[in-house]
Write a protein that holds these residues in place. Sequence first.
Motif, PDB file in Angstrom:
ATOM      1  N   GLY A  67       0.819  -1.196   0.000  1.00 26.72           N
ATOM      2  CA  GLY A  67       0.000   0.000   0.000  1.00 26.72           C
ATOM      3  C   GLY A  67       0.855   1.248   0.000  1.00 26.72           C
ATOM      4  O   GLY A  67       1.724   1.433  -0.831  1.00 26.72           O
ATOM      5  N   SER A  68       0.597   2.142   0.988  1.00 23.55           N
ATOM      6  CA  SER A  68       1.306   3.417   1.055  1.00 23.55           C
ATOM      7  C   SER A  68       2.623   3.249   1.783  1.00 23.55           C
ATOM      8  O   SER A  68       2.969   3.992   2.679  1.00 23.55           O
ATOM      9  N   GLY A  69       3.392   2.251   1.390  1.00 23.69           N
ATOM     10  CA  GLY A  69       4.602   1.874   2.112  1.00 23.69           C
ATOM     11  C   GLY A  69       5.669   2.948   2.140  1.00 23.69           C
ATOM     12  O   GLY A  69       6.343   3.118   3.140  1.00 23.69           O
ATOM     13  N   SER A  70       5.851   3.687   1.057  1.00 24.86           N
ATOM     14  CA  SER A  70       6.944   4.644   1.006  1.00 24.86           C
ATOM     15  C   SER A  70       6.789   5.708   2.076  1.00 24.86           C
ATOM     16  O   SER A  70       7.750   6.106   2.732  1.00 24.86           O
ATOM     17  N   THR A  89       7.245  -7.720  14.790  1.00 30.44           N
ATOM     18  CA  THR A  89       6.247  -7.840  13.724  1.00 30.44           C
ATOM     19  C   THR A  89       5.164  -8.882  14.018  1.00 30.44           C
ATOM     20  O   THR A  89       4.264  -9.068  13.207  1.00 30.44           O
ATOM     21  N   VAL A  90       5.253  -9.551  15.171  1.00 31.67           N
ATOM     22  CA  VAL A  90       4.262 -10.574  15.514  1.00 31.67           C
ATOM     23  C   VAL A  90       3.441 -10.105  16.718  1.00 31.67           C
ATOM     24  O   VAL A  90       3.996  -9.562  17.675  1.00 31.67           O
ATOM     25  N   ILE A  91       2.156 -10.323  16.650  1.00 34.39           N
ATOM     26  CA  ILE A  91       1.242  -9.922  17.720  1.00 34.39           C
ATOM     27  C   ILE A  91       0.672 -11.194  18.347  1.00 34.39           C
ATOM     28  O   ILE A  91       0.023 -11.987  17.658  1.00 34.39           O
ATOM     29  N   VAL A  92       0.924 -11.390  19.614  1.00 35.86           N
ATOM     30  CA  VAL A  92       0.513 -12.626  20.285  1.00 35.86           C
ATOM     31  C   VAL A  92      -0.659 -12.353  21.220  1.00 35.86           C
ATOM     32  O   VAL A  92      -0.632 -11.415  22.025  1.00 35.86           O
ATOM     33  N   TYR A  93      -1.671 -13.214  21.099  1.00 27.64           N
ATOM     34  CA  TYR A  93      -2.810 -13.155  22.010  1.00 27.64           C
ATOM     35  C   TYR A  93      -3.026 -14.542  22.607  1.00 27.64           C
ATOM     36  O   TYR A  93      -3.007 -15.543  21.872  1.00 27.64           O
ATOM     37  N   MET A 139      -0.183  -9.610  10.206  1.00 24.53           N
ATOM     38  CA  MET A 139      -1.111  -8.754   9.465  1.00 24.53           C
ATOM     39  C   MET A 139      -0.486  -8.223   8.174  1.00 24.53           C
ATOM     40  O   MET A 139       0.663  -7.782   8.162  1.00 24.53           O
ATOM     41  N   GLY A 140      -1.245  -8.284   7.099  1.00 28.28           N
ATOM     42  CA  GLY A 140      -0.823  -7.749   5.813  1.00 28.28           C
ATOM     43  C   GLY A 140      -1.568  -6.475   5.472  1.00 28.28           C
ATOM     44  O   GLY A 140      -2.582  -6.134   6.102  1.00 28.28           O
ATOM     45  N   THR A 141      -1.079  -5.771   4.466  1.00 28.19           N
ATOM     46  CA  THR A 141      -1.746  -4.552   3.990  1.00 28.19           C
ATOM     47  C   THR A 141      -1.850  -4.555   2.463  1.00 28.19           C
ATOM     48  O   THR A 141      -1.967  -3.510   1.845  1.00 28.19           O
ATOM     49  N   PHE A 142      -1.798  -5.757   1.867  1.00 27.43           N
ATOM     50  CA  PHE A 142      -1.741  -5.849   0.404  1.00 27.43           C
ATOM     51  C   PHE A 142      -3.006  -5.353  -0.286  1.00 27.43           C
ATOM     52  O   PHE A 142      -2.973  -4.980  -1.448  1.00 27.43           O
ATOM     53  N   LEU A 143      -4.128  -5.316   0.444  1.00 26.19           N
ATOM     54  CA  LEU A 143      -5.362  -4.851  -0.190  1.00 26.19           C
ATOM     55  C   LEU A 143      -5.334  -3.347  -0.457  1.00 26.19           C
ATOM     56  O   LEU A 143      -6.086  -2.861  -1.299  1.00 26.19           O
ATOM     57  N   ASP A 144      -4.474  -2.623   0.243  1.00 28.49           N
ATOM     58  CA  ASP A 144      -4.265  -1.214  -0.124  1.00 28.49           C
ATOM     59  C   ASP A 144      -3.689  -1.135  -1.534  1.00 28.49           C
ATOM     60  O   ASP A 144      -4.068  -0.278  -2.333  1.00 28.49           O
ATOM     61  N   ASN A 145      -2.760  -2.027  -1.824  1.00 31.71           N
ATOM     62  CA  ASN A 145      -2.141  -2.056  -3.149  1.00 31.71           C
ATOM     63  C   ASN A 145      -3.142  -2.536  -4.202  1.00 31.71           C
ATOM     64  O   ASN A 145      -3.236  -1.974  -5.296  1.00 31.71           O
ATOM     65  N   ASN A 146      -3.904  -3.573  -3.856  1.00 27.84           N
ATOM     66  CA  ASN A 146      -4.843  -4.140  -4.829  1.00 27.84           C
ATOM     67  C   ASN A 146      -6.008  -3.210  -5.130  1.00 27.84           C
ATOM     68  O   ASN A 146      -6.462  -3.128  -6.277  1.00 27.84           O
ATOM     69  N   ASN A 147      -6.516  -2.522  -4.091  1.00 25.87           N
ATOM     70  CA  ASN A 147      -7.743  -1.737  -4.256  1.00 25.87           C
ATOM     71  C   ASN A 147      -7.541  -0.236  -4.153  1.00 25.87           C
ATOM     72  O   ASN A 147      -8.466   0.532  -4.390  1.00 25.87           O
ATOM     73  N   GLY A 148      -6.335   0.185  -3.806  1.00 25.68           N
ATOM     74  CA  GLY A 148      -6.079   1.608  -3.650  1.00 25.68           C
ATOM     75  C   GLY A 148      -6.386   2.087  -2.236  1.00 25.68           C
ATOM     76  O   GLY A 148      -7.188   1.488  -1.520  1.00 25.68           O
ATOM     77  N   GLY A 149      -5.733   3.156  -1.827  1.00 23.83           N
ATOM     78  CA  GLY A 149      -5.964   3.706  -0.505  1.00 23.83           C
ATOM     79  C   GLY A 149      -4.920   3.249   0.492  1.00 23.83           C
ATOM     80  O   GLY A 149      -3.908   2.638   0.139  1.00 23.83           O
ATOM     81  N   SER A 227       3.904  -5.462   7.611  1.00 22.29           N
ATOM     82  CA  SER A 227       3.467  -5.747   6.247  1.00 22.29           C
ATOM     83  C   SER A 227       4.570  -6.422   5.443  1.00 22.29           C
ATOM     84  O   SER A 227       4.323  -7.387   4.706  1.00 22.29           O
ATOM     85  N   ASP A 228       5.799  -5.932   5.592  1.00 25.49           N
ATOM     86  CA  ASP A 228       6.930  -6.529   4.875  1.00 25.49           C
ATOM     87  C   ASP A 228       7.136  -7.979   5.303  1.00 25.49           C
ATOM     88  O   ASP A 228       7.431  -8.852   4.468  1.00 25.49           O
ATOM     89  N   ALA A 229       7.001  -8.237   6.602  1.00 28.49           N
ATOM     90  CA  ALA A 229       7.164  -9.602   7.110  1.00 28.49           C
ATOM     91  C   ALA A 229       6.077 -10.507   6.544  1.00 28.49           C
ATOM     92  O   ALA A 229       6.334 -11.666   6.181  1.00 28.49           O
ATOM     93  N   PHE A 230       4.871  -9.996   6.436  1.00 27.54           N
ATOM     94  CA  PHE A 230       3.778 -10.763   5.835  1.00 27.54           C
ATOM     95  C   PHE A 230       4.113 -11.098   4.383  1.00 27.54           C
ATOM     96  O   PHE A 230       3.961 -12.242   3.946  1.00 27.54           O
ATOM     97  N   ASN A 231       4.583 -10.105   3.651  1.00 28.27           N
ATOM     98  CA  ASN A 231       4.889 -10.309   2.242  1.00 28.27           C
ATOM     99  C   ASN A 231       5.995 -11.334   2.024  1.00 28.27           C
ATOM    100  O   ASN A 231       6.063 -11.982   0.980  1.00 28.27           O
ATOM    101  N   SER A 232       6.863 -11.486   3.018  1.00 30.07           N
ATOM    102  CA  SER A 232       7.975 -12.433   2.920  1.00 30.07           C
ATOM    103  C   SER A 232       7.625 -13.811   3.464  1.00 30.07           C
ATOM    104  O   SER A 232       8.463 -14.717   3.425  1.00 30.07           O
TER     105      SER A 232
END
Length: 271
Positions: A67-70, A89-93, A139-149, A227-232
């Motif tokens: 998404g708005s990574g930069s 980068t990990v959230i534990v519950y 958690m990922g944020t790839f839908l920002d890239n796919n759908n905008g915003g 987000s980067d960790a998710f992508n990897s």
Amino acid sequence: MSDNQISNNQNKNAKKRAARERMMAERAAQERRSRRNKIIAITVAAVVVVGGGVGAAVGLAGGSGSGSGSSASSGKLVVPKNATGTDGTVIVYGRATAKNTLQMYEDFRCPVCDGLEKSAGTTIQSMADNGTYKIEYHMGTFLDNNNGGNGSMNALAAAGAALNESPTMFKKFHDVLYANQPEETVDKFGDTNYLLELAGKVPGLKTTAFVDEVKSGTFKPWAQKVSDAFNSSGVSATPTAILNGTKLNVGGTTTSAQWTSAVNQALGTKK
């Protein structure tokens, strides 16, 4: 027939042949485009069908999926308290002493994640609360890239502020975000005021520190790391649930009973 008439007829025939050739060439080009589009459609459909439901596929629109990574990664990295893993980068519950680990891969804008949350979310949480497993959220944020915003990134940064309060506050805010999720293509989570409005539904969350962190985007660089960790990770769609290394066959319509059965099967236990 005069020479002029013969010449005119030859010109007409040549024009007709040229017109037919153009039509045939265009028809062939249309057929090639049609075949190519069908292949693309079949490929995309094959990618997004997961675990009994249609999931949101990572990176179909190309790019990093961040998404708005930069802009998100340009500030100072501040890791929320209670975060774990590399760069937090990990959230534990759940109970730290739980012997089993459930990895959940999600995107706050993913409608199938929302479907799973609504159909089996109570059971997913109760099994963490009773010590069957602890949950690691990726958690990922790839839908920002796919759908905008930037709604996925913005929501994740706000969730980081909730995590800074406590893992319990993160989980409650996580649930509120899904309960009030807009349509996938609507970037309502990109509105910080809307996120703060939703935070008001979690008793005790809207501390002065929380509000300041959300407004100032304190945890946006952290959200980019997550987000980067998710992508990897190699995960190709959300939601993805992995229990002790075993991928659960679940999707957006999975019921509580089906979730329990999938967990018991992965753990090799009986009901």
